[in-house]
Motif scaffolding. Sequence first.
Motif, PDB file in Angstrom:
ATOM      1  N   HIS A  36       1.034  -0.950  -0.107  1.00  0.00           N
ATOM      2  CA  HIS A  36      -0.066   0.253   0.377  1.00  0.00           C
ATOM      3  C   HIS A  36       1.101   1.208  -0.252  1.00  0.00           C
ATOM      4  CE1 HIS A  36       0.928  -0.470   4.418  1.00  0.00           C
ATOM      5  NE2 HIS A  36       0.711   1.060   4.835  1.00  0.00           N
ATOM      6  N   ILE A  37       0.115   2.255  -0.849  1.00  0.00           N
ATOM      7  CA  ILE A  37       0.806   3.715  -0.395  1.00  0.00           C
ATOM      8  C   ILE A  37       0.548   4.460   0.973  1.00  0.00           C
ATOM      9  CG2 ILE A  37       1.996   2.845  -2.398  1.00  0.00           C
ATOM     10  CD1 ILE A  37       0.092   4.996  -3.416  1.00  0.00           C
ATOM     11  N   ASP A  38       0.850   5.725   1.302  1.00  0.00           N
ATOM     12  CA  ASP A  38       0.289   6.247   1.926  1.00  0.00           C
ATOM     13  C   ASP A  38      -0.231   8.085   1.112  1.00  0.00           C
ATOM     14  OD1 ASP A  38       0.831   5.383   4.348  1.00  0.00           O
ATOM     15  OD2 ASP A  38       2.449   6.279   4.955  1.00  0.00           O
ATOM     16  N   ARG A  94       4.968   0.002   1.337  1.00  0.00           N
ATOM     17  CA  ARG A  94       4.734  -1.023   1.644  1.00  0.00           C
ATOM     18  C   ARG A  94       4.104  -2.285   1.577  1.00  0.00           C
ATOM     19  NH1 ARG A  94       5.352   3.738   4.577  1.00  0.00           N
ATOM     20  NH2 ARG A  94       2.767   4.188   5.130  1.00  0.00           N
ATOM     21  N   ASN A  95       4.631  -2.804   2.282  1.00  0.00           N
ATOM     22  CA  ASN A  95       3.846  -4.222   2.445  1.00  0.00           C
ATOM     23  C   ASN A  95       3.995  -4.888   3.382  1.00  0.00           C
ATOM     24  OD1 ASN A  95       2.631  -6.944   1.857  1.00  0.00           O
ATOM     25  ND2 ASN A  95       3.255  -6.736  -0.591  1.00  0.00           N
ATOM     26  N   THR A 264      -2.494   0.347  12.174  1.00  0.00           N
ATOM     27  CA  THR A 264      -2.815  -0.486  11.256  1.00  0.00           C
ATOM     28  C   THR A 264      -1.786  -0.069   9.470  1.00  0.00           C
ATOM     29  OG1 THR A 264      -4.597   1.549  10.840  1.00  0.00           O
ATOM     30  CG2 THR A 264      -5.052  -0.165  11.806  1.00  0.00           C
ATOM     31  N   CYS A 265      -1.068   0.874   9.722  1.00  0.00           N
ATOM     32  CA  CYS A 265      -1.228   1.183   8.459  1.00  0.00           C
ATOM     33  C   CYS A 265       0.962   0.153   8.116  1.00  0.00           C
ATOM     34  CB  CYS A 265      -0.643   2.736   8.234  1.00  0.00           C
ATOM     35  SG  CYS A 265       0.339   3.724   9.090  1.00  0.00           S
ATOM     36  N   GLY A 266       1.795   0.741   9.493  1.00  0.00           N
ATOM     37  CA  GLY A 266       2.996  -0.349   9.678  1.00  0.00           C
ATOM     38  C   GLY A 266       4.059   1.246   9.774  1.00  0.00           C
ATOM     39  N   THR A 267       4.150   2.498   9.388  1.00  0.00           N
ATOM     40  CA  THR A 267       5.261   2.718   8.959  1.00  0.00           C
ATOM     41  C   THR A 267       5.966   3.423   9.677  1.00  0.00           C
ATOM     42  OG1 THR A 267       3.258   4.407   7.433  1.00  0.00           O
ATOM     43  CG2 THR A 267       4.810   5.564   8.087  1.00  0.00           C
ATOM     44  N   CYS A 268       5.249   3.043  11.614  1.00  0.00           N
ATOM     45  CA  CYS A 268       6.434   3.530  11.959  1.00  0.00           C
ATOM     46  C   CYS A 268       6.720   2.074  13.344  1.00  0.00           C
ATOM     47  CB  CYS A 268       5.383   4.076  13.793  1.00  0.00           C
ATOM     48  SG  CYS A 268       3.723   3.180  14.133  1.00  0.00           S
ATOM     49  N   GLU A 269       6.661   1.201  12.448  1.00  0.00           N
ATOM     50  CA  GLU A 269       6.983  -0.051  12.686  1.00  0.00           C
ATOM     51  C   GLU A 269       8.916   0.164  12.914  1.00  0.00           C
ATOM     52  OE1 GLU A 269       7.490  -4.900  11.365  1.00  0.00           O
ATOM     53  OE2 GLU A 269       6.956  -3.629  10.168  1.00  0.00           O
TER      54      GLU A 269
END
Length: 311
Positions: A36-38, A94-95, A264-269
């Motif tokens: 997905h993309i932001d 990101r996936n 939910t998006c995973g960006t800050c992992e």
Amino acid sequence: MRLSLVRREVVADGVVVLDLRDPSGSDLPSWTPGAHIDVVPAAGVVRQYSLCGDPADRTVWRIAVLREPDGRGGSRALHDKLAEGDLVEVRGPRNHFPLVPAPRYLFVAGGIGITPLLPMIAAAAARGAEWRLHYGGRSRGSMAFRSALRSAYGGRVLICPQDETGLLDLDGILADEPADTPIYCCGPEPLLTAIEQRCPGRPLHLERFAPRDPNEHGEPVRTDSFEVELARTGRTLTVPPGRSILRTVEDAGVEVLWSCTEGTCGTCETAVLGGEVDHRDSLLTPGERAANDTMFICVSRAAGPRLILDL
């Protein structure tokens, strides 16, 4: 990066497809099915959309946007304000929903949840894998890509409009599938919750649009403050009650990527190098949580007095 909208097409009731390209004509970053993309349709507004085009085509990224009248304005901006030729800020890809290698798959989609499954289905078909898709929606008119899927894949695609056939028969769908078949499901939370309840121990992969019910996580392990050591600098910060790790490190001048702030998006992992995590995200599997080597710092917290993070 800023991409140009080169094509828009209404493909179902309330659903528009947007094709985005680099204005310079350069290739876009590569991606894999499930990515997905932001998208930043307005200042301070960030939304995540699954890429649903062809990963082999580096010239364009395709997303499908469902208009959400009761949302916070992101989808309405993309439907009503973004015109062909306009530029839009985009981050990623990101996936956190990758397609695992397997000889057979079961795909289950609800509504706009079909989008991340489209490139997965194409990849499975190209590999010669066995697969089935059960696709539910409110009505035929609301189900994006319905005709294209049936034309391309015929009887492997089962279309189930709720106003004609009722809700997806998950019990029947799962009963016909070997227990080791990877199951990929995306759609509204009631669908995801229902299939989770029926798949303990099965290889189930989910993509969520919204965070889980906070009550599912139970009460926080600790409600007092805790320390976070930033391993790259050796700094130690105190995270107070009611404040996220993300906001605490940002307040200290540490730059981190983030998007949804809902887990939910995973960006800050962020990699965990020490300490125990109180996971409160909607992404990690039970096994991934037990590994205790990564966390999403927008919502998850410490289960003990101190965490050591790769920041």
